[in-house]
Design a protein around this motif. Structure first.
Motif, PDB file in Angstrom:
ATOM      1  N   ALA A  34       0.685  -1.312  -0.063  1.00 14.59           N
ATOM      2  CA  ALA A  34      -0.074   0.306  -0.322  1.00 14.59           C
ATOM      3  C   ALA A  34       0.617   1.485   0.568  1.00 14.59           C
ATOM      4  N   ASN A  55       2.371   1.742  -3.240  1.00 14.65           N
ATOM      5  CA  ASN A  55       1.360   2.474  -4.183  1.00 14.65           C
ATOM      6  C   ASN A  55       1.633   4.629  -4.869  1.00 14.65           C
ATOM      7  N   ALA A  61      -0.844  -0.324  -9.301  1.00 19.41           N
ATOM      8  CA  ALA A  61      -0.955  -0.527  -8.329  1.00 19.41           C
ATOM      9  C   ALA A  61       0.112  -1.229  -8.543  1.00 19.41           C
ATOM     10  N   TYR A 119      -7.683  -1.766   2.391  1.00 18.65           N
ATOM     11  CA  TYR A 119      -7.161  -1.531   1.995  1.00 18.65           C
ATOM     12  C   TYR A 119      -7.354  -0.615   0.303  1.00 18.65           C
ATOM     13  N   LEU A 139      -4.765  -1.073  -3.184  1.00 19.06           N
ATOM     14  CA  LEU A 139      -4.061  -2.254  -3.561  1.00 19.06           C
ATOM     15  C   LEU A 139      -5.454  -2.655  -4.339  1.00 19.06           C
ATOM     16  N   THR A 155      -4.063  -8.198  -6.407  1.00 12.81           N
ATOM     17  CA  THR A 155      -3.189  -9.638  -5.143  1.00 12.81           C
ATOM     18  C   THR A 155      -3.629 -10.792  -5.308  1.00 12.81           C
TER      19      THR A 155
END
Length: 460
Positions: free
Chosen positions: A159, A162, A167, A200, A203, A208
């Motif tokens: 995070a 970023n 991202a 988050y 993100l 992920t």
């Protein structure tokens, strides 16, 4: 296989009553201690930790669903219901079977008339280069907490990195698709699907990745085929990338090298492939079999010894048993009863495992259960009903009413309350340092595989 007998070495202790020493405060050790509660003996329970850990729920601690205290029980508290029981904190270094003495790493020792080895096992890395140094297991309370903090450290670092343009990619790898691996991967996927977009916002959940690697052809090999298929389907629907029939060649600080030579970048690698006996067991002078486990006869006495028993995961007998809580508990009880029999001149009895079934969960309202019924029959459950059964069994099996209540509240909050999307239990996370973050050197040299963006479904 030797037949059960009444023979045992004469009591050599100067104590007024026979002294039973139990190495290990897990399911097997506590089961043995409880079985001796009414016997005319003194029992000393020995463990290198001061608490019992309910290992089937450690993955919930590692994925921020439960507090560590919810799944641990102070071993000295067992004396409240058993006055012939005492506790000795220590780690066994050697066993002098001739003089009936256990020596500890702290320099102390303790004599015994009967000994039960119930130390459990440890993580098996199968000689994979870098696995022990760069992966995280979930076999102890501290390991679960370390993994939990590593997960949130990587989330916070991603995070913080970023820059608003690109991202960051974040991959978490779980190696081994047994119950621990499947449950961990499912919990990580639910954390990403349910909470990430809320807590988050920096993100992208689609970038992920949760990757589950398994050498075999399917997840959860001990279960029936239709149960395995259900678990696999639920994992995929939650966005877990399955790499079946895939081996791990090497693990580095930056990721995993697969058997094909491909490199999978990952800062979090969970090792859930199997277990083996601790190395120190080989110096105890007891016979060992596959995986370094101590060989026992049908009545759980160590092969070649009349007054030493081994139970739980550390023991391997004439019959192959699953390395689960129920076999360990039942073996511990039988070992305790056999010692009580020897003390009173009665014959020992062979251990007979009563299979109560197995179960595993993928996540909220998704689990599989194979429940044993009388006369060799069983019933298989999937979905919400299996999940509710899984919840009940795991909460009921915990030691201590406080733990049961705390676990019930935390799991209900996690899975059912409106706040479940934003209620992780976290620890300390170091501050992100951009300067110390270097590119993965190995990724430059090898073919790098980045998982494709997944379709995240938060409706499960």
């Amino acid at each position: 296989m030797s037949a059960p007998s009444t023979s045992a070495r004469p009591v050599a202790s100067a104590r007024r009553r026979p002294h039973v020493v139990i190495l290990g405060g897990g399911f097997a050790g506590l089961g043995a201690a409880k079985a001796l509660r009414s016997s005319d003996v003194d029992v000393t329970l020995v463990d290198q930790r001061t608490y019992n850990t309910f290992q089937p729920l450690l993955y919930q601690v590692a994925t921020a669903g439960l507090n560590a205290g919810d799944v641990t029980f102070f071993l000295r508290a067992a004396r409240m219901r058993q006055l012939n029981l005492s506790f000795r904190h220590g780690e066994a270094e050697s066993i002098d079977s001739e003089n009936q003495i256990v020596n500890f790493t702290d320099g102390g020792s303790i004599d015994y008339d009967y000994l039960i080895v119930a130390t459990g096992v440890t993580t098996n890395y199968f000689g994979t280069p870098g696995a022990e140094e760069h992966t995280l297991a979930i076999y102890s309370r501290q390991q679960a907490l370390t993994l939990r903090d590593r997960i949130f450290t990587q989330l916070e670092h991603a995070a913080a990195s970023n820059d608003g343009k690109n991202a960051p990619e974040l991959t978490m790898v779980v190696v081994g698709a047994g119950a621990t691996g499947v449950e961990t991967a499912g919990a990580l996927a639910e954390m990403r699907n349910d909470a990430m977009s809320v807590v988050y916002p920096e993100l992208d959940p689609r970038r992920t990745h949760i990757v589950l690697i398994e050498m075999g052809k399917s997840v959860l090999p001990p279960f029936k085929e239709h149960l395995r298929d259900y678990a696999e389907k639920e994992l995929r629907e939650r966005g877990v990338e399955l790499r079946l029939e895939t081996s791990v060649k090497e693990v580095s600080a930056d990721g995993v090298t697969l058997g094909t030579g491909e490199f999978l970048p990952a800062k979090v690698v969970v090792w859930a492939t199997g277990v083996t006996a601790p190395k120190i067991v080989s110096s105890w002078g007891l016979p060992q079999g596959r995986g370094g486990r101590i060989t026992v006869e049908s009545d759980l006495r160590v092969t070649g010894f009349e007054n030493i028993f081994a139970t739980g995961d550390i023991a391997i007998g004439p019959e192959a048993l699953p390395q689960l809580a129920q076999p360990a508990l039942q073996e511990g009880v039988r070992a305790g009863k056999n010692i009580a029999a020897l003390i009173t001149g009665r014959p020992t009895e062979a251990f007979k495992y009563k299979d109560k079934g197995t179960m595993a969960t993928v996540g909220r309202r998704a689990a599989i259960a194979d429940i044993a019924l009388p006369f060799g029959k069983s019933i298989q459950l999937t979905g919400t009903l299996a999940w509710l059964v899984w919840l009940y069994v795991h909460i009921a099996t915990l030691l201590g009413n406080r733990n049961r209540l705390a676990t019930f509240v935390n799991l209900v909050t996690k899975y059912m309350a409106p706040s479940r999307r934003t209620n992780p239990i976290v620890g300390d996370v170091p501050v992100f340092d951009r300067v110390s973050v270097a590119p993965a050197a190995k990724a430059k040299q090898e073919k790098t595989v980045v998982p494709a963006p997944v379709k995240v479904s938060a409706g499960k």
